[in-house]
Scaffold this motif. Sequence first.
Motif, PDB file in Angstrom:
ATOM      1  N   LEU A  63    -107.157 -64.434   7.082  1.00  7.81           N
ATOM      2  CA  LEU A  63    -107.555 -64.439   5.679  1.00  7.81           C
ATOM      3  C   LEU A  63    -106.933 -63.294   4.902  1.00  7.81           C
ATOM      4  CD1 LEU A  63    -111.281 -65.391   6.216  1.00  7.81           C
ATOM      5  CD2 LEU A  63    -109.584 -66.765   5.019  1.00  7.81           C
ATOM      6  N   MET A  64    -106.888 -62.116   5.510  1.00  4.96           N
ATOM      7  CA  MET A  64    -106.318 -60.980   4.799  1.00  4.96           C
ATOM      8  C   MET A  64    -104.831 -61.170   4.564  1.00  4.96           C
ATOM      9  SD  MET A  64    -107.286 -58.293   3.296  1.00  4.96           S
ATOM     10  CE  MET A  64    -108.937 -58.213   4.000  1.00  4.96           C
ATOM     11  N   GLU A  65    -104.118 -61.682   5.567  1.00  2.56           N
ATOM     12  CA  GLU A  65    -102.685 -61.911   5.398  1.00  2.56           C
ATOM     13  C   GLU A  65    -102.432 -62.999   4.362  1.00  2.56           C
ATOM     14  OE1 GLU A  65     -99.052 -63.433   8.178  1.00  2.56           O
ATOM     15  OE2 GLU A  65    -100.266 -61.778   8.957  1.00  2.56           O
ATOM     16  N   ALA A  66    -103.259 -64.040   4.387  1.00  2.00           N
ATOM     17  CA  ALA A  66    -103.117 -65.111   3.399  1.00  2.00           C
ATOM     18  C   ALA A  66    -103.365 -64.585   1.994  1.00  2.00           C
ATOM     19  CB  ALA A  66    -104.088 -66.244   3.721  1.00  2.00           C
ATOM     20  N   ALA A 122    -115.028 -63.534  -2.077  1.00  2.00           N
ATOM     21  CA  ALA A 122    -115.540 -63.716  -0.713  1.00  2.00           C
ATOM     22  C   ALA A 122    -115.163 -62.540   0.180  1.00  2.00           C
ATOM     23  CB  ALA A 122    -115.003 -65.026  -0.136  1.00  2.00           C
ATOM     24  N   LEU A 123    -113.906 -62.106   0.108  1.00  2.00           N
ATOM     25  CA  LEU A 123    -113.466 -61.009   0.955  1.00  2.00           C
ATOM     26  C   LEU A 123    -114.081 -59.677   0.520  1.00  2.00           C
ATOM     27  CD1 LEU A 123    -109.722 -61.983   1.429  1.00  2.00           C
ATOM     28  CD2 LEU A 123    -111.477 -61.899   3.200  1.00  2.00           C
ATOM     29  N   ALA A 124    -114.197 -59.469  -0.790  1.00  2.00           N
ATOM     30  CA  ALA A 124    -114.806 -58.223  -1.277  1.00  2.00           C
ATOM     31  C   ALA A 124    -116.266 -58.139  -0.857  1.00  2.00           C
ATOM     32  CB  ALA A 124    -114.683 -58.147  -2.791  1.00  2.00           C
ATOM     33  N   ALA A 125    -116.992 -59.242  -0.994  1.00  2.00           N
ATOM     34  CA  ALA A 125    -118.403 -59.257  -0.620  1.00  2.00           C
ATOM     35  C   ALA A 125    -118.568 -59.099   0.885  1.00  2.00           C
ATOM     36  CB  ALA A 125    -119.048 -60.554  -1.093  1.00  2.00           C
ATOM     37  N   GLU A 126    -117.740 -59.788   1.655  1.00  2.00           N
ATOM     38  CA  GLU A 126    -117.837 -59.684   3.109  1.00  2.00           C
ATOM     39  C   GLU A 126    -117.488 -58.280   3.577  1.00  2.00           C
ATOM     40  OE1 GLU A 126    -118.632 -60.917   7.000  1.00  2.00           O
ATOM     41  OE2 GLU A 126    -119.085 -61.840   5.060  1.00  2.00           O
ATOM     42  N   ASP A 131    -117.546 -54.403   8.778  1.00  2.00           N
ATOM     43  CA  ASP A 131    -116.686 -53.221   8.832  1.00  2.00           C
ATOM     44  C   ASP A 131    -115.219 -53.568   9.010  1.00  2.00           C
ATOM     45  OD1 ASP A 131    -118.811 -51.528   8.479  1.00  2.00           O
ATOM     46  OD2 ASP A 131    -119.062 -51.061  10.607  1.00  2.00           O
ATOM     47  N   GLN A 132    -114.940 -54.551   9.862  1.00  2.00           N
ATOM     48  CA  GLN A 132    -113.543 -54.920  10.107  1.00  2.00           C
ATOM     49  C   GLN A 132    -112.880 -55.421   8.838  1.00  2.00           C
ATOM     50  OE1 GLN A 132    -112.930 -58.336  12.581  1.00  2.00           O
ATOM     51  NE2 GLN A 132    -110.732 -57.997  12.819  1.00  2.00           N
ATOM     52  N   VAL A 133    -113.553 -56.320   8.143  1.00  2.00           N
ATOM     53  CA  VAL A 133    -112.996 -56.859   6.903  1.00  2.00           C
ATOM     54  C   VAL A 133    -112.907 -55.757   5.850  1.00  2.00           C
ATOM     55  CG1 VAL A 133    -113.342 -58.503   5.020  1.00  2.00           C
ATOM     56  CG2 VAL A 133    -113.815 -59.185   7.370  1.00  2.00           C
ATOM     57  N   GLY A 134    -113.941 -54.919   5.778  1.00  2.00           N
ATOM     58  CA  GLY A 134    -113.953 -53.837   4.801  1.00  2.00           C
ATOM     59  C   GLY A 134    -112.800 -52.872   4.986  1.00  2.00           C
ATOM     60  N   ARG A 135    -112.526 -52.490   6.235  1.00  2.00           N
ATOM     61  CA  ARG A 135    -111.426 -51.560   6.505  1.00  2.00           C
ATOM     62  C   ARG A 135    -110.079 -52.182   6.130  1.00  2.00           C
ATOM     63  NH1 ARG A 135    -114.527 -50.474  11.161  1.00  2.00           N
ATOM     64  NH2 ARG A 135    -113.248 -51.916  12.378  1.00  2.00           N
ATOM     65  N   TYR A 137    -109.600 -54.613   3.972  1.00  2.00           N
ATOM     66  CA  TYR A 137    -109.564 -54.812   2.524  1.00  2.00           C
ATOM     67  C   TYR A 137    -109.123 -53.526   1.819  1.00  2.00           C
ATOM     68  CZ  TYR A 137    -111.083 -56.659  -2.012  1.00  2.00           C
ATOM     69  OH  TYR A 137    -111.113 -57.112  -3.303  1.00  2.00           O
ATOM     70  N   VAL A 138    -109.673 -52.404   2.271  1.00  2.00           N
ATOM     71  CA  VAL A 138    -109.319 -51.124   1.664  1.00  2.00           C
ATOM     72  C   VAL A 138    -107.886 -50.726   2.006  1.00  2.00           C
ATOM     73  CG1 VAL A 138    -109.807 -48.644   1.669  1.00  2.00           C
ATOM     74  CG2 VAL A 138    -111.692 -50.286   1.537  1.00  2.00           C
ATOM     75  N   ALA A 139    -107.547 -50.784   3.298  1.00  2.00           N
ATOM     76  CA  ALA A 139    -106.245 -50.288   3.741  1.00  2.00           C
ATOM     77  C   ALA A 139    -105.086 -51.148   3.262  1.00  2.00           C
ATOM     78  CB  ALA A 139    -106.226 -50.193   5.268  1.00  2.00           C
ATOM     79  N   LYS A 140    -105.256 -52.460   3.302  1.00  2.00           N
ATOM     80  CA  LYS A 140    -104.124 -53.346   3.019  1.00  2.00           C
ATOM     81  C   LYS A 140    -104.048 -53.809   1.568  1.00  2.00           C
ATOM     82  CE  LYS A 140    -103.767 -55.181   7.718  1.00  2.00           C
ATOM     83  NZ  LYS A 140    -103.748 -56.405   8.563  1.00  2.00           N
ATOM     84  N   LEU A 141    -105.183 -53.836   0.890  1.00  2.00           N
ATOM     85  CA  LEU A 141    -105.184 -54.378  -0.461  1.00  2.00           C
ATOM     86  C   LEU A 141    -105.542 -53.334  -1.513  1.00  2.00           C
ATOM     87  CD1 LEU A 141    -104.910 -56.959  -2.178  1.00  2.00           C
ATOM     88  CD2 LEU A 141    -107.369 -57.262  -1.917  1.00  2.00           C
ATOM     89  N   LEU A 142    -106.692 -52.694  -1.339  1.00  2.00           N
ATOM     90  CA  LEU A 142    -107.187 -51.799  -2.382  1.00  2.00           C
ATOM     91  C   LEU A 142    -106.394 -50.502  -2.475  1.00  2.00           C
ATOM     92  CD1 LEU A 142    -109.336 -51.449  -4.537  1.00  2.00           C
ATOM     93  CD2 LEU A 142    -110.855 -50.486  -2.795  1.00  2.00           C
ATOM     94  N   GLN A 143    -106.197 -49.827  -1.344  1.00  2.00           N
ATOM     95  CA  GLN A 143    -105.564 -48.515  -1.367  1.00  2.00           C
ATOM     96  C   GLN A 143    -104.146 -48.541  -1.937  1.00  2.00           C
ATOM     97  OE1 GLN A 143    -107.315 -45.806  -0.787  1.00  2.00           O
ATOM     98  NE2 GLN A 143    -105.568 -44.552  -1.415  1.00  2.00           N
ATOM     99  N   PRO A 144    -103.299 -49.510  -1.563  1.00  2.00           N
ATOM    100  CA  PRO A 144    -101.958 -49.541  -2.169  1.00  2.00           C
ATOM    101  C   PRO A 144    -102.001 -49.690  -3.687  1.00  2.00           C
ATOM    102  CG  PRO A 144    -102.015 -50.906  -0.204  1.00  2.00           C
ATOM    103  CD  PRO A 144    -103.438 -50.512  -0.485  1.00  2.00           C
TER     104      PRO A 144
END
Length: 209
Positions: A63-66, A122-126, A131-135, A137-144
Amino acid sequence: MPDKPAPDASRRSEKSRRAIYAAALALVAETGYPKTTIEAIAARAGVGKQTIYRWWPSKADVLMEAFLDLGEQAAARQEGARADRQPDGIPDTGDLAADLKTVLRATVDALFDPAFEAPARALAAEGLVNDQVGRQYVAKLLQPQLELYVHRLRSAQDTGAVRPDIDPRIALELFVSPLAQRWLQRTAPVSYEYTDTLVDYALHGLAPR
Protein backbone atom coordinates in the motif's frame (compact mmCIF):
# COMPACT_ATOMS: atom_id res chain seq x y z
CA MET A 1 6.54 -21.47 -39.31
CA PRO A 2 8.50 -18.48 -37.96
CA ASP A 3 9.45 -18.66 -34.29
CA LYS A 4 7.22 -16.62 -31.98
CA PRO A 5 9.05 -13.99 -29.93
CA ALA A 6 9.60 -14.95 -26.31
CA PRO A 7 7.34 -13.15 -23.81
CA ASP A 8 8.88 -10.04 -22.32
CA ALA A 9 9.11 -10.92 -18.61
CA SER A 10 9.93 -7.36 -17.52
CA ARG A 11 6.92 -5.99 -19.36
CA ARG A 12 4.67 -8.64 -17.86
CA SER A 13 6.01 -7.89 -14.39
CA GLU A 14 5.41 -4.16 -14.79
CA LYS A 15 1.85 -4.82 -15.93
CA SER A 16 1.28 -6.99 -12.86
CA ARG A 17 2.88 -4.42 -10.58
CA ARG A 18 0.57 -1.72 -11.91
CA ALA A 19 -2.45 -3.98 -11.46
CA ILE A 20 -1.40 -4.65 -7.85
CA TYR A 21 -0.96 -0.94 -7.16
CA ALA A 22 -4.41 -0.18 -8.54
CA ALA A 23 -6.02 -3.04 -6.63
CA ALA A 24 -4.40 -2.07 -3.33
CA LEU A 25 -5.45 1.57 -3.59
CA ALA A 26 -8.99 0.68 -4.63
CA LEU A 27 -9.47 -1.83 -1.82
CA VAL A 28 -8.12 0.39 0.94
CA ALA A 29 -10.45 3.13 -0.28
CA GLU A 30 -13.45 0.83 -0.41
CA THR A 31 -12.98 -1.30 2.70
CA GLY A 32 -10.32 0.45 4.80
CA TYR A 33 -6.86 -0.73 5.75
CA PRO A 34 -7.80 -3.43 8.32
CA LYS A 35 -10.05 -5.30 5.87
CA THR A 36 -7.62 -5.07 2.96
CA THR A 37 -5.67 -8.33 2.63
CA ILE A 38 -2.95 -9.68 0.40
CA GLU A 39 -5.44 -12.29 -0.83
CA ALA A 40 -7.97 -9.62 -1.77
CA ILE A 41 -5.32 -7.53 -3.53
CA ALA A 42 -4.14 -10.56 -5.50
CA ALA A 43 -7.67 -11.51 -6.53
CA ARG A 44 -8.49 -7.94 -7.58
CA ALA A 45 -5.25 -7.61 -9.55
CA GLY A 46 -5.60 -11.01 -11.21
CA VAL A 47 -2.27 -12.32 -9.92
CA GLY A 48 -1.20 -15.08 -7.56
CA LYS A 49 -0.69 -14.33 -3.89
CA GLN A 50 2.92 -15.49 -4.16
CA THR A 51 3.56 -12.85 -6.82
CA ILE A 52 2.83 -10.18 -4.24
CA TYR A 53 4.91 -11.84 -1.53
CA ARG A 54 7.80 -12.13 -3.97
CA TRP A 55 7.91 -8.34 -4.27
CA TRP A 56 6.65 -7.11 -0.89
CA PRO A 57 6.87 -8.55 2.64
CA SER A 58 3.50 -7.19 3.83
CA LYS A 59 0.35 -5.40 2.77
CA ALA A 60 1.67 -2.25 4.44
CA ASP A 61 4.61 -2.26 2.03
CA VAL A 62 2.31 -2.84 -0.95
CA LEU A 63 0.00 0.00 0.00
CA MET A 64 2.75 2.45 0.83
CA GLU A 65 4.59 1.80 -2.43
CA ALA A 66 1.34 2.09 -4.38
CA PHE A 67 0.54 5.35 -2.65
CA LEU A 68 4.01 6.76 -3.25
CA ASP A 69 3.76 5.81 -6.90
CA LEU A 70 0.40 7.59 -7.07
CA GLY A 71 2.03 10.72 -5.70
CA GLU A 72 4.93 10.48 -8.14
CA GLN A 73 2.57 10.20 -11.08
CA ALA A 74 0.59 13.22 -9.89
CA ALA A 75 3.80 15.22 -9.41
CA ALA A 76 4.98 14.29 -12.89
CA ARG A 77 1.71 15.48 -14.40
CA GLN A 78 1.92 18.72 -12.44
CA GLU A 79 5.55 19.19 -13.47
CA GLY A 80 4.62 18.85 -17.10
CA ALA A 81 1.75 21.29 -16.76
CA ARG A 82 3.77 24.02 -15.06
CA ALA A 83 6.93 25.25 -16.73
CA ASP A 84 7.74 27.58 -13.82
CA ARG A 85 7.82 24.84 -11.19
CA GLN A 86 11.11 24.51 -9.31
CA PRO A 87 12.96 21.16 -9.37
CA ASP A 88 12.54 20.60 -5.60
CA GLY A 89 8.78 21.04 -5.80
CA ILE A 90 8.61 24.35 -3.91
CA PRO A 91 8.74 27.62 -5.85
CA ASP A 92 11.25 30.26 -4.81
CA THR A 93 10.22 33.52 -6.42
CA GLY A 94 11.62 35.67 -3.63
CA ASP A 95 8.13 36.19 -2.18
CA LEU A 96 7.84 33.67 0.66
CA ALA A 97 4.16 34.27 1.38
CA ALA A 98 3.18 33.87 -2.27
CA ASP A 99 5.29 30.74 -2.63
CA LEU A 100 3.79 29.09 0.45
CA LYS A 101 0.26 29.98 -0.64
CA THR A 102 0.92 28.45 -4.05
CA VAL A 103 2.16 25.20 -2.54
CA LEU A 104 -0.66 24.94 0.00
CA ARG A 105 -3.29 25.59 -2.66
CA ALA A 106 -1.78 22.75 -4.69
CA THR A 107 -1.88 20.62 -1.55
CA VAL A 108 -5.60 21.34 -1.12
CA ASP A 109 -6.17 20.19 -4.70
CA ALA A 110 -4.26 16.97 -4.02
CA LEU A 111 -6.01 16.26 -0.73
CA PHE A 112 -9.40 16.35 -2.43
CA ASP A 113 -8.38 14.49 -5.57
CA PRO A 114 -10.70 11.42 -5.55
CA ALA A 115 -7.81 9.13 -6.52
CA PHE A 116 -5.72 10.40 -3.61
CA GLU A 117 -8.12 11.27 -0.82
CA ALA A 118 -9.52 7.88 0.22
CA PRO A 119 -6.21 5.96 0.40
CA ALA A 120 -4.51 8.96 2.01
CA ARG A 121 -7.14 9.10 4.75
CA ALA A 122 -6.98 5.34 5.28
CA LEU A 123 -3.20 5.26 5.58
CA ALA A 124 -3.02 8.39 7.75
CA ALA A 125 -5.66 7.04 10.13
CA GLU A 126 -4.10 3.58 10.26
CA GLY A 127 -0.71 5.12 10.96
CA LEU A 128 -2.06 6.49 14.23
CA VAL A 129 -2.77 3.00 15.60
CA ASN A 130 -0.36 0.83 13.59
CA ASP A 131 3.31 1.52 14.35
CA GLN A 132 4.59 -0.12 11.18
CA VAL A 133 2.31 1.89 8.92
CA GLY A 134 2.93 5.05 10.96
CA ARG A 135 6.72 4.78 10.66
CA GLN A 136 6.52 4.16 6.92
CA TYR A 137 4.04 6.99 6.44
CA VAL A 138 6.35 9.44 8.18
CA ALA A 139 9.64 8.23 6.71
CA LYS A 140 8.57 7.67 3.12
CA LEU A 141 5.81 10.20 2.59
CA LEU A 142 5.56 12.91 5.23
CA GLN A 143 9.20 13.63 6.07
CA PRO A 144 10.39 14.18 2.46
CA GLN A 145 7.57 16.69 1.97
CA LEU A 146 8.38 18.52 5.19
CA GLU A 147 12.03 18.76 4.17
CA LEU A 148 10.95 20.77 1.13
CA TYR A 149 9.39 23.35 3.45
CA VAL A 150 12.49 23.37 5.65
CA HIS A 151 14.65 24.06 2.60
CA ARG A 152 12.42 26.93 1.46
CA LEU A 153 12.29 28.52 4.91
CA ARG A 154 16.06 28.31 5.24
CA SER A 155 16.35 30.03 1.88
CA ALA A 156 14.10 32.76 3.26
CA GLN A 157 16.38 33.07 6.29
CA ASP A 158 19.34 33.56 3.97
CA THR A 159 17.58 36.50 2.30
CA GLY A 160 16.37 38.01 5.58
CA ALA A 161 12.68 37.25 5.01
CA VAL A 162 12.61 35.04 8.13
CA ARG A 163 14.39 35.67 11.42
CA PRO A 164 17.66 33.69 11.71
CA ASP A 165 16.74 32.30 15.14
CA ILE A 166 13.59 30.58 13.83
CA ASP A 167 13.64 26.76 13.70
CA PRO A 168 12.21 25.99 10.22
CA ARG A 169 11.04 22.54 11.30
CA ILE A 170 8.85 24.07 14.00
CA ALA A 171 7.82 27.06 11.90
CA LEU A 172 6.41 24.95 9.06
CA GLU A 173 4.00 23.29 11.49
CA LEU A 174 2.20 26.62 11.88
CA PHE A 175 0.56 26.16 8.49
CA VAL A 176 1.07 22.47 7.59
CA SER A 177 -0.27 20.90 10.80
CA PRO A 178 -3.57 22.83 10.98
CA LEU A 179 -4.31 21.94 7.36
CA ALA A 180 -3.60 18.26 7.94
CA GLN A 181 -5.72 18.18 11.09
CA ARG A 182 -8.70 19.94 9.52
CA TRP A 183 -8.55 17.70 6.46
CA LEU A 184 -8.23 14.45 8.40
CA GLN A 185 -10.81 15.21 11.09
CA ARG A 186 -13.20 17.18 8.86
CA THR A 187 -13.68 19.74 11.64
CA ALA A 188 -14.31 22.57 9.15
CA PRO A 189 -14.10 23.25 5.41
CA VAL A 190 -10.72 23.40 3.70
CA SER A 191 -10.26 26.02 0.99
CA TYR A 192 -7.70 28.25 -0.69
CA GLU A 193 -8.86 31.09 1.55
CA TYR A 194 -8.18 28.96 4.61
CA THR A 195 -4.62 28.03 3.58
CA ASP A 196 -3.87 31.62 2.52
CA THR A 197 -4.97 32.75 5.98
CA LEU A 198 -2.76 30.15 7.64
CA VAL A 199 0.24 31.57 5.82
CA ASP A 200 -0.68 35.16 6.75
CA TYR A 201 -1.12 34.26 10.40
CA ALA A 202 2.09 32.21 10.50
CA LEU A 203 4.26 34.82 8.83
CA HIS A 204 2.82 37.96 10.42
CA GLY A 205 1.85 36.68 13.83
CA LEU A 206 -1.17 37.51 15.94
CA ALA A 207 0.14 40.35 18.05
CA PRO A 208 -0.71 43.94 17.06
CA ARG A 209 2.12 45.86 15.40
